[in-house]
Design a protein around this motif. Structure first.
Motif, PDB file in Angstrom:
ATOM      1  N   GLY A  94       0.732  -1.172   0.161  1.00 22.68           N
ATOM      2  CA  GLY A  94      -0.146   0.090   0.078  1.00 22.68           C
ATOM      3  C   GLY A  94       0.928   1.239   0.275  1.00 22.68           C
ATOM      4  O   GLY A  94       0.274   2.335  -0.402  1.00 22.68           O
ATOM      5  N   GLY A  95       2.503   1.330  -0.213  1.00 22.78           N
ATOM      6  CA  GLY A  95       3.117   2.681  -0.016  1.00 22.78           C
ATOM      7  C   GLY A  95       2.679   3.172  -1.515  1.00 22.78           C
ATOM      8  O   GLY A  95       2.169   2.796  -2.866  1.00 22.78           O
ATOM      9  N   GLU A  96       3.143   4.678  -1.347  1.00 24.19           N
ATOM     10  CA  GLU A  96       3.234   4.936  -2.449  1.00 24.19           C
ATOM     11  C   GLU A  96       4.274   6.319  -2.978  1.00 24.19           C
ATOM     12  O   GLU A  96       5.015   6.145  -1.736  1.00 24.19           O
ATOM     13  CB  GLU A  96       2.002   6.570  -1.775  1.00 24.19           C
ATOM     14  CG  GLU A  96       0.332   5.367  -1.574  1.00 24.19           C
ATOM     15  CD  GLU A  96       0.232   7.082  -1.327  1.00 24.19           C
ATOM     16  OE1 GLU A  96       0.045   8.203  -1.785  1.00 24.19           O
ATOM     17  OE2 GLU A  96      -0.989   6.858  -0.739  1.00 24.19           O
ATOM     18  N   LEU A  97       4.589   5.827  -4.506  1.00 28.40           N
ATOM     19  CA  LEU A  97       5.746   6.020  -4.235  1.00 28.40           C
ATOM     20  C   LEU A  97       5.280   8.051  -4.252  1.00 28.40           C
ATOM     21  O   LEU A  97       4.915   8.570  -4.782  1.00 28.40           O
ATOM     22  CB  LEU A  97       6.389   6.453  -5.711  1.00 28.40           C
ATOM     23  CG  LEU A  97       6.680   4.653  -6.551  1.00 28.40           C
ATOM     24  CD1 LEU A  97       6.762   4.517  -7.725  1.00 28.40           C
ATOM     25  CD2 LEU A  97       7.905   5.029  -6.070  1.00 28.40           C
TER      26      LEU A  97
ATOM     27  N   PRO B   7       3.814  10.169 -21.947  1.00 25.46           N
ATOM     28  CA  PRO B   7       4.074   9.282 -20.358  1.00 25.46           C
ATOM     29  C   PRO B   7       4.519   9.827 -19.459  1.00 25.46           C
ATOM     30  O   PRO B   7       4.273   9.437 -18.372  1.00 25.46           O
ATOM     31  CB  PRO B   7       5.197   7.827 -21.111  1.00 25.46           C
ATOM     32  CG  PRO B   7       4.921   8.476 -22.830  1.00 25.46           C
ATOM     33  CD  PRO B   7       3.922   9.482 -22.882  1.00 25.46           C
ATOM     34  N   VAL B   8       5.578  10.597 -19.895  1.00 21.65           N
ATOM     35  CA  VAL B   8       5.583  11.773 -18.291  1.00 21.65           C
ATOM     36  C   VAL B   8       4.802  12.386 -17.775  1.00 21.65           C
ATOM     37  O   VAL B   8       4.716  11.525 -16.350  1.00 21.65           O
ATOM     38  CB  VAL B   8       6.912  12.554 -18.814  1.00 21.65           C
ATOM     39  CG1 VAL B   8       7.808  13.460 -17.544  1.00 21.65           C
ATOM     40  CG2 VAL B   8       7.915  11.965 -19.445  1.00 21.65           C
ATOM     41  N   LEU B   9       4.294  12.880 -18.178  1.00 15.72           N
ATOM     42  CA  LEU B   9       2.769  13.351 -17.327  1.00 15.72           C
ATOM     43  C   LEU B   9       1.650  12.704 -16.820  1.00 15.72           C
ATOM     44  O   LEU B   9       1.546  13.014 -15.845  1.00 15.72           O
ATOM     45  CB  LEU B   9       1.761  14.239 -18.615  1.00 15.72           C
ATOM     46  CG  LEU B   9       2.159  15.428 -18.963  1.00 15.72           C
ATOM     47  CD1 LEU B   9       1.570  16.539 -19.588  1.00 15.72           C
ATOM     48  CD2 LEU B   9       3.042  16.682 -17.422  1.00 15.72           C
TER      49      LEU B   9
ATOM     50  N   LEU C  20       0.225   9.685 -11.682  1.00 12.81           N
ATOM     51  CA  LEU C  20       0.092   8.060 -11.505  1.00 12.81           C
ATOM     52  C   LEU C  20       0.761   8.289  -9.864  1.00 12.81           C
ATOM     53  O   LEU C  20       0.149   7.128  -8.894  1.00 12.81           O
ATOM     54  CB  LEU C  20       0.249   6.768 -11.947  1.00 12.81           C
ATOM     55  CG  LEU C  20      -0.807   6.954 -13.264  1.00 12.81           C
ATOM     56  CD1 LEU C  20      -0.218   5.368 -14.504  1.00 12.81           C
ATOM     57  CD2 LEU C  20      -2.109   6.380 -12.967  1.00 12.81           C
ATOM     58  N   THR C  21       1.031   9.423  -9.607  1.00 13.69           N
ATOM     59  CA  THR C  21       2.308   9.074  -8.020  1.00 13.69           C
ATOM     60  C   THR C  21       1.992  10.436  -7.404  1.00 13.69           C
ATOM     61  O   THR C  21       0.780  10.373  -7.169  1.00 13.69           O
ATOM     62  CB  THR C  21       4.048   9.274  -8.509  1.00 13.69           C
ATOM     63  OG1 THR C  21       4.358  10.133  -9.295  1.00 13.69           O
ATOM     64  CG2 THR C  21       4.313   7.912  -9.969  1.00 13.69           C
TER      65      THR C  21
ATOM     66  N   PRO D  27       2.339  14.947  -8.226  1.00  8.67           N
ATOM     67  CA  PRO D  27       3.447  14.985  -9.327  1.00  8.67           C
ATOM     68  C   PRO D  27       3.755  15.892  -8.881  1.00  8.67           C
ATOM     69  O   PRO D  27       5.661  16.437  -9.305  1.00  8.67           O
ATOM     70  CB  PRO D  27       2.097  16.575  -9.551  1.00  8.67           C
ATOM     71  CG  PRO D  27       0.860  15.217  -9.849  1.00  8.67           C
ATOM     72  CD  PRO D  27       1.009  14.737  -8.502  1.00  8.67           C
ATOM     73  N   SER D  28       3.641  17.184  -7.815  1.00  7.74           N
ATOM     74  CA  SER D  28       4.924  17.483  -7.251  1.00  7.74           C
ATOM     75  C   SER D  28       6.057  17.063  -6.503  1.00  7.74           C
ATOM     76  O   SER D  28       7.437  16.937  -6.707  1.00  7.74           O
ATOM     77  CB  SER D  28       4.318  18.400  -5.789  1.00  7.74           C
ATOM     78  OG  SER D  28       3.822  17.603  -4.497  1.00  7.74           O
ATOM     79  N   GLY D  29       6.293  15.700  -6.362  1.00  4.74           N
ATOM     80  CA  GLY D  29       6.784  14.430  -5.647  1.00  4.74           C
ATOM     81  C   GLY D  29       7.942  14.314  -6.766  1.00  4.74           C
ATOM     82  O   GLY D  29       8.965  13.021  -6.566  1.00  4.74           O
ATOM     83  N   PHE D  30       7.108  13.697  -7.933  1.00  8.64           N
ATOM     84  CA  PHE D  30       8.069  13.120  -9.134  1.00  8.64           C
ATOM     85  C   PHE D  30       8.802  14.500  -9.553  1.00  8.64           C
ATOM     86  O   PHE D  30      10.394  13.490  -9.753  1.00  8.64           O
ATOM     87  CB  PHE D  30       6.397  12.552 -10.248  1.00  8.64           C
ATOM     88  CG  PHE D  30       7.289  13.391 -11.433  1.00  8.64           C
ATOM     89  CD1 PHE D  30       6.984  11.417 -11.639  1.00  8.64           C
ATOM     90  CD2 PHE D  30       7.608  13.814 -12.213  1.00  8.64           C
ATOM     91  CE1 PHE D  30       8.248  10.631 -12.952  1.00  8.64           C
ATOM     92  CE2 PHE D  30       7.773  13.205 -13.815  1.00  8.64           C
ATOM     93  CZ  PHE D  30       8.053  11.349 -14.154  1.00  8.64           C
ATOM     94  N   VAL D  31       8.381  15.498  -9.242  1.00 10.50           N
ATOM     95  CA  VAL D  31       8.868  16.292 -10.166  1.00 10.50           C
ATOM     96  C   VAL D  31      10.327  16.686  -9.156  1.00 10.50           C
ATOM     97  O   VAL D  31      11.673  16.943  -9.266  1.00 10.50           O
ATOM     98  CB  VAL D  31       8.495  18.530 -10.229  1.00 10.50           C
ATOM     99  CG1 VAL D  31      10.053  19.234 -10.544  1.00 10.50           C
ATOM    100  CG2 VAL D  31       7.461  17.935 -11.120  1.00 10.50           C
ATOM    101  N   PHE D  32      10.222  16.659  -7.982  1.00  8.45           N
ATOM    102  CA  PHE D  32      11.538  16.512  -7.129  1.00  8.45           C
ATOM    103  C   PHE D  32      12.402  15.476  -6.847  1.00  8.45           C
ATOM    104  O   PHE D  32      13.460  15.590  -7.290  1.00  8.45           O
ATOM    105  CB  PHE D  32      10.457  16.868  -5.434  1.00  8.45           C
ATOM    106  CG  PHE D  32      11.581  16.919  -4.241  1.00  8.45           C
ATOM    107  CD1 PHE D  32      12.852  18.133  -4.332  1.00  8.45           C
ATOM    108  CD2 PHE D  32      12.301  15.615  -3.674  1.00  8.45           C
ATOM    109  CE1 PHE D  32      13.681  18.460  -3.166  1.00  8.45           C
ATOM    110  CE2 PHE D  32      12.975  16.179  -2.671  1.00  8.45           C
ATOM    111  CZ  PHE D  32      13.858  17.533  -2.169  1.00  8.45           C
ATOM    112  N   TRP D  33      12.180  14.855  -6.838  1.00  9.20           N
ATOM    113  CA  TRP D  33      12.220  13.196  -6.340  1.00  9.20           C
ATOM    114  C   TRP D  33      12.808  12.850  -7.495  1.00  9.20           C
ATOM    115  O   TRP D  33      15.208  12.386  -8.050  1.00  9.20           O
ATOM    116  CB  TRP D  33      11.754  12.274  -6.546  1.00  9.20           C
ATOM    117  CG  TRP D  33      11.272  12.191  -4.381  1.00  9.20           C
ATOM    118  CD1 TRP D  33      10.213  13.216  -3.920  1.00  9.20           C
ATOM    119  CD2 TRP D  33      12.240  11.771  -3.740  1.00  9.20           C
ATOM    120  NE1 TRP D  33      10.567  12.657  -2.970  1.00  9.20           N
ATOM    121  CE2 TRP D  33      11.845  12.897  -1.953  1.00  9.20           C
ATOM    122  CE3 TRP D  33      14.243  11.569  -3.782  1.00  9.20           C
ATOM    123  CZ2 TRP D  33      12.432  12.289  -1.211  1.00  9.20           C
ATOM    124  CZ3 TRP D  33      14.147  11.795  -3.013  1.00  9.20           C
ATOM    125  CH2 TRP D  33      14.101  11.919  -1.506  1.00  9.20           C
TER     126      TRP D  33
END
Length: 515
Positions: A65-68, A247-249, A254-255, A257-263
């Motif tokens: 149940g974790g979230e990326l 695909p990137v968007l 799906l994750t 968005p702000s965390g995706f950009v940061f990490w």
């Protein structure tokens, strides 16, 4: 002596598939068998390097149940953790056999795409040569880098697919493949450079040919051809951009968005610094360059020989190699698995050079590459396993002092211990590197709490307060992120009431209170 004067190799020369019936029916099984043989050592260990351990822990957390980019974090895009999660769902999470099978499939697909590219340009024989030479060179590094089912292995078929699609002017598909390469690992996006060059070239050849054929007469038609070519390039650019963005968007949506950009983009400035243990890092880069040079024993001599006497026309391949080399240098870490990104363009450049050398040179190149590959496969089968043995002993110690539902904090750089012990981490930060910026032997001035990922220590302390780990393991073993150098970790041990109860290979095991 060259067999014949060297003609430019671009634009590609189309080859009729009908000229060789059964070509793929013969070649693909051979490539699949070779892919299995070269990666046979990958199955002799539970895991090869910390990247596999990190991915295995992430996959388990996602299954629970974790979230990326929320409760599961890393400085990587999401594609490979998702692939590990799928492999665990299909084959179970007790071993990495499923991920290793997917890695074989990735290498096979890369070889097949390179074979298709080479066959389209230079004929049936070149297709076979490119596929075989790639697979032989693909394991030519330290086995911990070449045999692991890591990020680069899954990135490579995407980069090859991007070039394959661009070669056929399928710009939307090329863009999607570039996006998938980026989503496997950020540096995979470097393949966009040769793809854009092929897009620009897609209209140049036709105009130049029209001018040469017509001269001054019919200049109006030539101008019309130029306008049509420009419009075609603009339409191709739109399709390429849409293919990349889609695909990137979608992955960001799906994750988080702000965390995706940061990490994946903005949160790794200190990690990419050149500061700290420069000689150590440069020596590692030199050593891995030498290893890859040995692996490419059949590829490099033809390229060097041809370059001495002729100019290649395969500019897109040189751009691909140059962009990939820039991606290897980016961040100044020079880990061996980074160098895998160079193998597809090297295989195609070697194949291109062999096309204008005497036919016997191809046989010699394959023989030299086969001998080099045999050495690296033997190395993989016989390599010692000191760090794996340490992680296994540490996992046994953790398992004997905890219950299955207990949380554990491993202060070190080997997250595989969580997976081997089958215990959940007490924090989203699976290594001390994210909290100290320690990585790859760097022990310079940029290691410490203030160089951690932004906001990491506040989250770390809150997580430990909410769910105190039953066991804490200090696996720093004299590294510059030990408790004597990191006050925040010292406070975790002293403030949490942890007592040292033993050590395993230099790692100190702490338990909370009396157990």
């Amino acid at each position: 002596m060259l067999a014949e004067p060297f003609a430019p190799l671009s634009p590609p020369r189309s080859v009729s598939v009908a000229a060789a019936p059964g070509y793929w029916a013969r070649l693909l099984p051979a490539l699949a068998l070779l892919a299995c043989a070269t990666r046979l050592p990958s199955f002799v260990r539970p895991l090869w390097n910390p990247d596999e351990g990190y991915l295995a822990v992430q996959a388990r957390l996602l299954a629970g149940g974790g979230e990326l980019y929320e409760t599961v974090v890393d400085r990587k895009p999401p594609l490979v953790p998702w692939l590990y999660r799928a492999a665990f769902a299909a084959w179970g999470d007790e071993s990495l056999a499923g991920a290793r099978v997917l890695a074989i499939g990735a290498q096979f697909l890369t070889a097949a795409l390179l074979a298709s590219l080479a066959r389209r340009r230079w004929g049936d024989g070149a297709g076979r040569t490119a596929g075989v030479l790639y697979l032989l060179a693909s394991v030519g590094l330290n086995p911990e880098d070449a045999q692991a089912a890591g990020f680069e292995v899954f990135m490579l078929p995407c980069t090859a697919a991007a070039m394959w699609a661009a070669d056929r002017r399928r710009w939307g598909l090329a863009g999607a493949a570039v996006a998938l390469a980026f989503l496997a690992k950020q540096t995979g996006g470097a393949v966009l450079v040769p793809v854009v060059w092929l897009l620009w070239r897609s209209g140049v050849g036709g105009v130049a040919g029209a001018v040469g054929a017509r001269g001054v007469v019919g200049a109006g038609r030539v101008l019309g051809t130029g306008r049509a070519a420009g419009a075609g390039r603009r339409g191709g650019a739109v399709r390429l951009a849409a293919g990349v963005a889609g695909p990137v968007l979608a992955a960001a949506a799906l994750t988080d968005p702000s965390g995706f950009v940061f990490w994946t983009l903005t949160g790794s400035g200190a990690y990419a610094s050149f500061t700290g243990s420069e000689l150590h890092v440069l020596f590692r880069g030199l050593a891995n360059t030498v290893l890859l040079g040995v692996a490419c024993a059949g590829l490099l001599p033809p390229v060097v020989r041809v370059l001495r006497v002729a100019r290649t026309g395969a500019a897109d391949l040189w751009l691909w190699l140059s962009a990939s080399a820039g991606a290897v240098v980016l961040g100044f870490h020079f880990f061996g698995h980074y160098f895998l990104q160079l193998t597809p363009p090297l295989a195609l450049l070697g194949t291109a050079a062999l096309q204008i050398l005497p036919a016997e040179r191809t046989a010699k190149a394959v023989l030299a590459s086969s001998c080099a590959c045999s050495l690296f496969v033997a190395w993989g089968l016989l390599a010692p396993r000191p760090e794996l043995a340490h992680a296994q002993r540490l996992a046994d110690a953790v398992r004997t002092r905890t219950e299955p539902g207990d949380r554990v904090l491993l202060w070190g750089m080997h997250p595989e211990t969580y997976w081997l012990a089958d215990r959940a981490p007490a924090t989203r930060y699976l290594t001390a590197g994210l909290l100290t910026n320690y990585s790859g032997g760097r022990n310079g001035p940029h290691v410490g709490e203030k160089y951690a990922v932004d906001g990491a220590w506040d989250i770390f302390r809150a997580e430990l307060a909410a769910r105190p780990p039953a066991v804490v393991v200090d696996d720093s073993r004299g590294k510059p992120y030990g408790p004597d150098r990191v006050p925040g970790f010292r406070r975790v041990l002293s403030g949490g009431g942890y007592e040292a109860v033993g050590s395993v290979g230099g790692a100190v095991v702490y338990v909370k209170g009396e157990r």
